[in-house]
Design a protein around this motif. Structure first.
Motif, PDB file in Angstrom:
ATOM      1  N   GLN A   7       0.829  -0.839  -0.102  1.00 25.58           N
ATOM      2  CA  GLN A   7      -0.001   0.201   0.018  1.00 25.58           C
ATOM      3  C   GLN A   7       0.593   0.881   0.107  1.00 25.58           C
ATOM      4  O   GLN A   7       2.236   1.281   0.648  1.00 25.58           O
ATOM      5  CB  GLN A   7      -0.744  -0.065   1.004  1.00 25.58           C
ATOM      6  CG  GLN A   7      -1.724   1.496   1.124  1.00 25.58           C
ATOM      7  CD  GLN A   7      -2.934   0.832   2.441  1.00 25.58           C
ATOM      8  OE1 GLN A   7      -2.726  -0.041   3.777  1.00 25.58           O
ATOM      9  NE2 GLN A   7      -3.713   1.684   2.353  1.00 25.58           N
ATOM     10  N   ASP A   8       0.365   2.061  -1.070  1.00 25.07           N
ATOM     11  CA  ASP A   8       1.003   3.401  -0.731  1.00 25.07           C
ATOM     12  C   ASP A   8       1.383   4.335   0.426  1.00 25.07           C
ATOM     13  O   ASP A   8      -0.044   4.035   1.484  1.00 25.07           O
ATOM     14  CB  ASP A   8      -0.027   4.849  -1.533  1.00 25.07           C
ATOM     15  CG  ASP A   8       0.560   5.000  -3.325  1.00 25.07           C
ATOM     16  OD1 ASP A   8       1.423   3.434  -3.424  1.00 25.07           O
ATOM     17  OD2 ASP A   8      -0.516   5.742  -3.970  1.00 25.07           O
ATOM     18  N   ARG A   9       2.898   4.834   0.762  1.00 21.51           N
ATOM     19  CA  ARG A   9       2.482   5.201   2.800  1.00 21.51           C
ATOM     20  C   ARG A   9       3.809   6.676   2.236  1.00 21.51           C
ATOM     21  O   ARG A   9       3.635   7.279   0.909  1.00 21.51           O
ATOM     22  CB  ARG A   9       3.956   4.666   3.125  1.00 21.51           C
ATOM     23  CG  ARG A   9       4.868   4.205   2.547  1.00 21.51           C
ATOM     24  CD  ARG A   9       5.631   3.176   2.851  1.00 21.51           C
ATOM     25  NE  ARG A   9       6.683   2.802   2.795  1.00 21.51           N
ATOM     26  CZ  ARG A   9       8.457   3.938   2.580  1.00 21.51           C
ATOM     27  NH1 ARG A   9       8.313   4.583   3.116  1.00 21.51           N
ATOM     28  NH2 ARG A   9       9.308   3.421   1.813  1.00 21.51           N
ATOM     29  N   ALA A  39       6.968   1.952  -3.197  1.00 17.77           N
ATOM     30  CA  ALA A  39       7.939   0.878  -2.734  1.00 17.77           C
ATOM     31  C   ALA A  39       8.108   1.025  -1.575  1.00 17.77           C
ATOM     32  O   ALA A  39       8.107   1.278  -0.380  1.00 17.77           O
ATOM     33  CB  ALA A  39       9.077   2.050  -3.752  1.00 17.77           C
ATOM     34  N   SER A  40       9.551   0.283  -1.332  1.00 20.30           N
ATOM     35  CA  SER A  40      10.194  -0.382  -0.139  1.00 20.30           C
ATOM     36  C   SER A  40      10.393   0.265   0.295  1.00 20.30           C
ATOM     37  O   SER A  40      10.945   1.552  -0.332  1.00 20.30           O
ATOM     38  CB  SER A  40      10.600  -1.536  -0.111  1.00 20.30           C
ATOM     39  OG  SER A  40      11.879  -1.678  -0.098  1.00 20.30           O
ATOM     40  N   GLU A  41      11.162   0.531   1.457  1.00 17.07           N
ATOM     41  CA  GLU A  41      11.900   1.908   2.422  1.00 17.07           C
ATOM     42  C   GLU A  41      12.932   1.996   1.800  1.00 17.07           C
ATOM     43  O   GLU A  41      13.961   2.537   1.848  1.00 17.07           O
ATOM     44  CB  GLU A  41      11.489   1.667   4.177  1.00 17.07           C
ATOM     45  CG  GLU A  41      12.195   3.250   4.655  1.00 17.07           C
ATOM     46  CD  GLU A  41      12.000   2.965   6.303  1.00 17.07           C
ATOM     47  OE1 GLU A  41      11.870   3.900   7.133  1.00 17.07           O
ATOM     48  OE2 GLU A  41      10.839   2.190   6.831  1.00 17.07           O
ATOM     49  N   GLU A  42      13.718   0.800   1.775  1.00 15.91           N
ATOM     50  CA  GLU A  42      14.977   0.468   1.370  1.00 15.91           C
ATOM     51  C   GLU A  42      15.073   1.083   0.103  1.00 15.91           C
ATOM     52  O   GLU A  42      15.955   1.811   0.054  1.00 15.91           O
ATOM     53  CB  GLU A  42      15.208  -1.214   1.405  1.00 15.91           C
ATOM     54  CG  GLU A  42      15.386  -1.833   2.293  1.00 15.91           C
ATOM     55  CD  GLU A  42      14.624  -2.367   2.847  1.00 15.91           C
ATOM     56  OE1 GLU A  42      13.153  -2.114   2.521  1.00 15.91           O
ATOM     57  OE2 GLU A  42      14.309  -2.286   4.214  1.00 15.91           O
ATOM     58  N   GLU A  43      14.330   0.639  -0.877  1.00 12.93           N
ATOM     59  CA  GLU A  43      14.219   1.561  -2.239  1.00 12.93           C
ATOM     60  C   GLU A  43      13.762   2.960  -2.325  1.00 12.93           C
ATOM     61  O   GLU A  43      15.124   3.784  -2.932  1.00 12.93           O
ATOM     62  CB  GLU A  43      13.165   0.753  -2.573  1.00 12.93           C
ATOM     63  CG  GLU A  43      13.534   0.126  -3.987  1.00 12.93           C
ATOM     64  CD  GLU A  43      12.057  -0.496  -5.146  1.00 12.93           C
ATOM     65  OE1 GLU A  43      11.610   0.276  -6.108  1.00 12.93           O
ATOM     66  OE2 GLU A  43      11.470  -0.642  -4.519  1.00 12.93           O
TER      67      GLU A  43
END
Length: 95
Positions: free
Chosen positions: A2-4, A21-25
């Motif tokens: 989900q969008d954050r 996208a993932s936090e790492e990305e």
């Protein structure tokens, strides 16, 4: 995923956007942007508005992307040619 909401600061300004996208990305992308902007020694930060610096940084990143895309296409073409030659060589050896 989900969008954050993502928030980060650059040039003393806070920027926000939504991403799935993932936090790492996201961290990697922001770090890449920071690196690109910090390596751009051609402009003094005090003489160029931050919005212009961001656009210039993004344009430099886009130019690098296009260059890498071209290099990858050339690599794929070279590999395809090598593969065809190898297949022909193996096929002729089987006859």
């Amino acid at each position: 995923m989900q969008d954050r909401l993502v928030r980060f600061q650059l040039f003393g300004q806070e920027f926000t956007f939504y991403s799935n996208a993932s936090e790492e990305e996201v961290d990697s992308v922001i770090a890449l942007l920071r690196e690109e902007l910090e390596s751009g020694d051609t402009f003094s930060r005090s003489s160029v508005p931050s919005s212009k610096m961001l656009v210039l940084g993004c344009l430099r990143m886009a130019a690098k992307y296009i260059q890498l895309h071209r290099e990858f296409d050339a690599y794929r073409q070279t590999q395809a040619t090598v593969l065809v030659r190898l297949i022909d060589k193996v096929a002729s050896g089987l006859d």
